[in-house]
Every structure is written in structure tokens, then in C-alpha cells.
Design a protein around this motif. Sequence first.
Motif, PDB file in Angstrom:
ATOM      1  N   HIS A 243       0.821  -1.213   0.000  1.00 37.98           N
ATOM      2  CA  HIS A 243       0.000   0.000   0.000  1.00 37.98           C
ATOM      3  C   HIS A 243       0.857   1.266   0.000  1.00 37.98           C
ATOM      4  O   HIS A 243       0.519   2.254  -0.670  1.00 37.98           O
ATOM      5  N   LYS A 244       1.957   1.247   0.728  1.00 34.17           N
ATOM      6  CA  LYS A 244       2.860   2.410   0.728  1.00 34.17           C
ATOM      7  C   LYS A 244       3.404   2.664  -0.674  1.00 34.17           C
ATOM      8  O   LYS A 244       3.449   3.817  -1.142  1.00 34.17           O
ATOM      9  N   ALA A 245       3.812   1.603  -1.338  1.00 34.99           N
ATOM     10  CA  ALA A 245       4.395   1.745  -2.676  1.00 34.99           C
ATOM     11  C   ALA A 245       3.345   2.206  -3.687  1.00 34.99           C
ATOM     12  O   ALA A 245       3.629   3.051  -4.552  1.00 34.99           O
ATOM     13  N   MET A 246       2.140   1.663  -3.601  1.00 35.61           N
ATOM     14  CA  MET A 246       1.077   2.069  -4.525  1.00 35.61           C
ATOM     15  C   MET A 246       0.693   3.536  -4.298  1.00 35.61           C
ATOM     16  O   MET A 246       0.440   4.280  -5.248  1.00 35.61           O
ATOM     17  N   LYS A 247       0.653   3.942  -3.040  1.00 35.43           N
ATOM     18  CA  LYS A 247       0.314   5.344  -2.754  1.00 35.43           C
ATOM     19  C   LYS A 247       1.403   6.291  -3.251  1.00 35.43           C
ATOM     20  O   LYS A 247       1.113   7.396  -3.738  1.00 35.43           O
ATOM     21  N   LYS A 248       2.638   5.864  -3.166  1.00 31.92           N
ATOM     22  CA  LYS A 248       3.743   6.694  -3.666  1.00 31.92           C
ATOM     23  C   LYS A 248       3.605   6.920  -5.171  1.00 31.92           C
ATOM     24  O   LYS A 248       3.837   8.029  -5.670  1.00 31.92           O
ATOM     25  N   VAL A 249       3.205   5.882  -5.898  1.00 32.40           N
ATOM     26  CA  VAL A 249       2.972   6.031  -7.336  1.00 32.40           C
ATOM     27  C   VAL A 249       1.814   6.998  -7.580  1.00 32.40           C
ATOM     28  O   VAL A 249       1.876   7.858  -8.472  1.00 32.40           O
ATOM     29  N   CYS A 250       0.760   6.888  -6.781  1.00 27.41           N
ATOM     30  CA  CYS A 250      -0.387   7.795  -6.925  1.00 27.41           C
ATOM     31  C   CYS A 250       0.035   9.252  -6.714  1.00 27.41           C
ATOM     32  O   CYS A 250      -0.362  10.147  -7.467  1.00 27.41           O
ATOM     33  N   GLU A 251       0.836   9.480  -5.690  1.00 25.13           N
ATOM     34  CA  GLU A 251       1.298  10.841  -5.405  1.00 25.13           C
ATOM     35  C   GLU A 251       2.144  11.390  -6.551  1.00 25.13           C
ATOM     36  O   GLU A 251       2.071  12.585  -6.876  1.00 25.13           O
ATOM     37  N   LYS A 252       2.916  10.533  -7.178  1.00 26.04           N
ATOM     38  CA  LYS A 252       3.780  10.937  -8.291  1.00 26.04           C
ATOM     39  C   LYS A 252       2.972  11.504  -9.450  1.00 26.04           C
ATOM     40  O   LYS A 252       3.408  12.466 -10.117  1.00 26.04           O
ATOM     41  N   TYR A 253       1.764  10.934  -9.674  1.00 21.04           N
ATOM     42  CA  TYR A 253       0.961  11.341 -10.833  1.00 21.04           C
ATOM     43  C   TYR A 253      -0.325  12.088 -10.443  1.00 21.04           C
ATOM     44  O   TYR A 253      -1.220  12.233 -11.266  1.00 21.04           O
ATOM     45  N   GLU A 254      -0.390  12.573  -9.190  1.00 19.42           N
ATOM     46  CA  GLU A 254      -1.576  13.285  -8.686  1.00 19.42           C
ATOM     47  C   GLU A 254      -2.857  12.457  -8.899  1.00 19.42           C
ATOM     48  O   GLU A 254      -3.834  12.906  -9.493  1.00 19.42           O
ATOM     49  N   ILE A 255      -2.790  11.236  -8.425  1.00 18.12           N
ATOM     50  CA  ILE A 255      -3.927  10.314  -8.465  1.00 18.12           C
ATOM     51  C   ILE A 255      -4.397  10.104  -7.036  1.00 18.12           C
ATOM     52  O   ILE A 255      -3.591   9.864  -6.128  1.00 18.12           O
ATOM     53  N   LEU A 256      -5.696  10.212  -6.802  1.00 24.57           N
ATOM     54  CA  LEU A 256      -6.231  10.080  -5.449  1.00 24.57           C
ATOM     55  C   LEU A 256      -6.316   8.609  -5.042  1.00 24.57           C
ATOM     56  O   LEU A 256      -6.621   7.737  -5.851  1.00 24.57           O
ATOM     57  N   TYR A 257      -6.037   8.369  -3.774  1.00 23.21           N
ATOM     58  CA  TYR A 257      -6.018   7.011  -3.213  1.00 23.21           C
ATOM     59  C   TYR A 257      -7.263   6.813  -2.359  1.00 23.21           C
ATOM     60  O   TYR A 257      -7.414   7.445  -1.312  1.00 23.21           O
ATOM     61  N   ILE A 258      -8.158   5.940  -2.801  1.00 24.27           N
ATOM     62  CA  ILE A 258      -9.360   5.615  -2.033  1.00 24.27           C
ATOM     63  C   ILE A 258      -9.138   4.271  -1.355  1.00 24.27           C
ATOM     64  O   ILE A 258      -8.914   3.259  -2.020  1.00 24.27           O
ATOM     65  N   LEU A 259      -9.183   4.253  -0.038  1.00 26.87           N
ATOM     66  CA  LEU A 259      -9.054   3.008   0.704  1.00 26.87           C
ATOM     67  C   LEU A 259     -10.461   2.554   1.116  1.00 26.87           C
ATOM     68  O   LEU A 259     -11.152   3.235   1.885  1.00 26.87           O
ATOM     69  N   ASP A 260     -10.875   1.413   0.584  1.00 26.11           N
ATOM     70  CA  ASP A 260     -12.218   0.892   0.832  1.00 26.11           C
ATOM     71  C   ASP A 260     -12.193   0.033   2.100  1.00 26.11           C
ATOM     72  O   ASP A 260     -11.876  -1.149   2.068  1.00 26.11           O
ATOM     73  N   GLU A 261     -12.539   0.672   3.223  1.00 29.06           N
ATOM     74  CA  GLU A 261     -12.535  -0.014   4.520  1.00 29.06           C
ATOM     75  C   GLU A 261     -13.939  -0.466   4.935  1.00 29.06           C
ATOM     76  O   GLU A 261     -14.234  -0.573   6.131  1.00 29.06           O
ATOM     77  N   VAL A 262     -14.796  -0.719   3.968  1.00 29.52           N
ATOM     78  CA  VAL A 262     -16.145  -1.187   4.276  1.00 29.52           C
ATOM     79  C   VAL A 262     -16.104  -2.464   5.108  1.00 29.52           C
ATOM     80  O   VAL A 262     -16.879  -2.634   6.049  1.00 29.52           O
ATOM     81  N   VAL A 263     -15.198  -3.381   4.784  1.00 30.87           N
ATOM     82  CA  VAL A 263     -15.068  -4.636   5.529  1.00 30.87           C
ATOM     83  C   VAL A 263     -14.085  -4.489   6.694  1.00 30.87           C
ATOM     84  O   VAL A 263     -14.357  -4.914   7.817  1.00 30.87           O
ATOM     85  N   THR A 264     -12.938  -3.891   6.439  1.00 24.61           N
ATOM     86  CA  THR A 264     -11.860  -3.891   7.436  1.00 24.61           C
ATOM     87  C   THR A 264     -12.054  -2.872   8.538  1.00 24.61           C
ATOM     88  O   THR A 264     -11.434  -2.988   9.601  1.00 24.61           O
ATOM     89  N   GLY A 265     -12.897  -1.863   8.330  1.00 21.27           N
ATOM     90  CA  GLY A 265     -13.103  -0.834   9.339  1.00 21.27           C
ATOM     91  C   GLY A 265     -13.884  -1.332  10.544  1.00 21.27           C
ATOM     92  O   GLY A 265     -14.526  -2.374  10.512  1.00 21.27           O
ATOM     93  N   PHE A 266     -13.789  -0.594  11.624  1.00 21.69           N
ATOM     94  CA  PHE A 266     -14.547  -0.841  12.849  1.00 21.69           C
ATOM     95  C   PHE A 266     -14.238  -2.194  13.483  1.00 21.69           C
ATOM     96  O   PHE A 266     -15.117  -2.965  13.835  1.00 21.69           O
ATOM     97  N   GLY A 267     -12.921  -2.447  13.615  1.00 18.89           N
ATOM     98  CA  GLY A 267     -12.466  -3.505  14.481  1.00 18.89           C
ATOM     99  C   GLY A 267     -12.085  -4.817  13.856  1.00 18.89           C
ATOM    100  O   GLY A 267     -11.480  -5.667  14.524  1.00 18.89           O
ATOM    101  N   ARG A 268     -12.431  -5.045  12.605  1.00 22.30           N
ATOM    102  CA  ARG A 268     -12.164  -6.354  11.996  1.00 22.30           C
ATOM    103  C   ARG A 268     -10.679  -6.725  12.062  1.00 22.30           C
ATOM    104  O   ARG A 268     -10.330  -7.885  12.244  1.00 22.30           O
ATOM    105  N   LEU A 269      -9.797  -5.711  11.938  1.00 26.64           N
ATOM    106  CA  LEU A 269      -8.354  -5.946  12.022  1.00 26.64           C
ATOM    107  C   LEU A 269      -7.772  -5.421  13.338  1.00 26.64           C
ATOM    108  O   LEU A 269      -6.561  -5.247  13.466  1.00 26.64           O
ATOM    109  N   GLY A 270      -8.655  -5.153  14.308  1.00 24.97           N
ATOM    110  CA  GLY A 270      -8.191  -4.692  15.610  1.00 24.97           C
ATOM    111  C   GLY A 270      -8.014  -3.194  15.715  1.00 24.97           C
ATOM    112  O   GLY A 270      -7.428  -2.703  16.692  1.00 24.97           O
ATOM    113  N   GLN A 271      -8.524  -2.442  14.734  1.00 27.51           N
ATOM    114  CA  GLN A 271      -8.451  -0.975  14.723  1.00 27.51           C
ATOM    115  C   GLN A 271      -9.767  -0.426  14.183  1.00 27.51           C
ATOM    116  O   GLN A 271     -10.434  -1.087  13.390  1.00 27.51           O
ATOM    117  N   PHE A 272     -10.115   0.799  14.571  1.00 27.67           N
ATOM    118  CA  PHE A 272     -11.304   1.404  13.969  1.00 27.67           C
ATOM    119  C   PHE A 272     -11.098   1.574  12.464  1.00 27.67           C
ATOM    120  O   PHE A 272     -11.981   1.290  11.667  1.00 27.67           O
TER     121      PHE A 272
END
Length: 465
Positions: A243-272
Amino acid sequence: MKAESGTTEELSTKDKRHTIHPWADLATASTKGDHVIKRGEGYHVYDSDGKRYLDGIAGMWCVNIGYGNQEMAEAISKQVKELVYYTPFGAMTNNLSAELGEVLAGLAPGDLNHVHFTTSGSCAVDSAIRFVHFYFSALGRPEKKHIISRTESYHGSSYLTASLSGKAVDRTYFHYISDIVHHVSGPNPYRRDEGQSLREYCDQLVDEFEKKILEIGPDKVACFIAEPIMGSGGVLIPPPGYHKAMKKVCEKYEILYILDEVVTGFGRLGQFFSAEPEWGIVPDIITTAKGLTSGYQPMGAVIISDRLYDRISGSNAPKTACFTNGYTFSGHPVSCAAALKNIEIMRRDKICEHVQDVGPYFIKQLKRLERYEIVGETRGNHLMACVECNISGNKAAAEEKDITAAQTVDQFCDQQGLIVRPYEALLILSPPLIIDKAGIDEMVAILDSSIEKATSALRSKGLIQ
């Protein structure tokens, strides 16, 4: 004799006659028997015949605080009596929507402080893409509208979000947007080339992504959307640094990074939210739903960074600045009451800390199942896991016999009172976050027994030599 009203037979007959289910197999929908789930308590549900099941999938990744929570029921009931609904359009709001917006901004990483409420995860992702298009058009760059997603991803079932989703098996007789939606390979370390290191595999994926951007044209690509871990695609965990590497590429070309936390959000991975603590990134936009209310009310949200919002609002707003996107039930007060109570319960009862404690135990116990010859791999992160069946020996792609193996295991799990989610050759697991080690032991024991029974059944049919 006519079945008594309210019995399983009667309910199933009514259901098959009138209801079209999501992902229904229309070839068998009118004849195949139904599971009529009638009641839930803790991490168990009960069918209309009274049979108890350990719910290994939390409904649909969402009943995080468990079933039958009386505090939640009372909070919802109280809000229904006080204000059941009022329009959210324009300058109208309600007190709980305002409060929840502030709470979510506080939970989200970095400067993600602006919340747009929706009614589901599909609507959240759809709205995130619409915001991105609005954003670049408002900046005078309407040509920057192309979206890059990934194979084996799932982002929803609206016209747009189904087009973003990359699970080939889900693409049937519908039409899909193809002019501005593109896909690159999703990370699936289990199927990487023989002898390829995780670092080399990560570099390959990032290189493919950058080449796709250059092929389309950086001035035309608006955003990249990714699940932190690809959920219904098979709990596909990216290689370290992805994810760090993909975001770095996005920043290079002014591409927005959308993280879809519909499943992982609110505790599924131990974090909100897993973006910063788990992956070390602050995305431009986060989408969430499911665990936001623990499934007690339908709700989703898009959380947008200050740096985006500030560029197109106030004195920076375009001449016609109306953001014409939203839903009748955006910021619904009863859903907001459920979300606020859900967050209160999670914080007070230290649900995320509990997941951090039992999650590694869950993944460790599942590893024991790899001793069976029909299990190719078990994988997961905290309370999000998958058992992949492989009897063909082909790691490049699942074959029909692998899919049969998973379906056979699922049938034995069902008989023994465990609900898992079968998909292709996969058995996907995501229990309520309140599950304890005793519940995990019960889950793994049923899986163990079911895999053993399935192995014998498959051998008797000649599918295993």
C-alpha cells in the motif's frame, strides 16, 4: 396438508415465490431449500427450526458487537420515538448526524475530517467516485476521470461499483462500465510465481500499476481504489509495503487514493480504521459501512481529507458548487443513533483490544488445518480469514475439483452448526468481534471435522487419489 403458517416450510415457500435474493442462483432459486434465520444471540444465530449455528461470517462481515445487544436495541427504540427522520438535503441536518460526523472525523487518520453519509457500502464507494469526478471537474480538469481498480476486488453492486469490482465470477449477464474503469492485478501471494519472493512480487504489482497509468495517461487517471485486504475475493493479503508503494505512485501522478474499509473498518483488524496503524498510509478518501453500525441499521460513509475539500469549497468553490449527490436516508437519525451507540460500546468494552488479543490465536489455530491434503492454504489477519481448498495441485487458478472440495466442506460445516461463506474454492471466515477463544476453538473444531469428512467423501468419489 398445508404447512402451518410461520413454519420453516411455509416461510421458505413464501420466500421462493416472491423474493429475489442477492447473488441468487436463478436456476435453483425456486426449488432449493432456504435457511430461515430467526434469532441471534452473541455470536450464534438460530434458524426457524431452532437449530443453533455459530455465525462464522458475522452476517456479512458486519455484526461486529454480536447479536441481541440490548443497549443497541434501546438506543434505536429511543431515537425512533424522538425523531424517526428528517431530510438531510441542503442546509438541513439532525443533531445525531452532526455528532456522528465529528466522531468519525476523530477516528479517521490524518486530515480526513469531512464526512458524507450514505446508506450502504456500495453507496459509499459510488459517492467517493462521484466526489473524485466532481473534484477534478471543479479544478478545471474534467478529463481526469479514469479509475483503476483490481482483479478479485469487490466494491459493491451498484452499476458503477459492480464495474469497479474485479471478481470474474460475479460478472454475468449485466452490463458494465468499461470506458473509464480499468483493472490491474490484485495481490494474491498464494498464486505468485514459483520461487518469487514477496518483495519481487510486490515490485511486479507496483510496476504493472505504473505501466497502466502511463498507458491510460496520467492526466486522465483520477483515482485508484483498493481494499486494504481483499475480502470476498478470498481474504487476499498484500505483500509487505504494497500500500505504501502504490500510494507513492499515486502521489507521483496526482492520483487520489481511495481506501475501501467497508469490511476492514470498525475492528475487523483490531483498529477502527486500519489505514495508518496497519499499512502506514493516510489515504485521500476512506469508505466505510458494515461495522459502522454492526449491522443494526443500514449506513455507510465517505470520509474525505481537508486538503481535497478545501480546494473546492468556500472561496475556492467553482461557480456552480452544488454537490448534487446523496440519498433520502443520508445521515438517517436512527442509523446515526445506532452508529454512535456502536462506537460507544466498542470503546467501552475495548472491542479492538479484544480483537488484537484473540485474532492472532484464531489465525494460529486455523494453520492446523493445513495438515489436510485438500487444504492449500489458510490465511488471515485478526478476525478476517480464509481456508483455500486445493486438490488439483494447480496454484495458478482454482479448478472445478477445488471448488467441489470447498462446497463439500461447507455442507459438512452446515450440518454441524457452523456458517461459513463458500466462494469458488474458498471458505471465508469473519466471526463477530466478540467471539472468545472458546468460540474460536468451536469454529476450528467443526472445520477440522468437516474437512476430515469432506476428504473421505472426495476420496470415495475418486477426486482424491
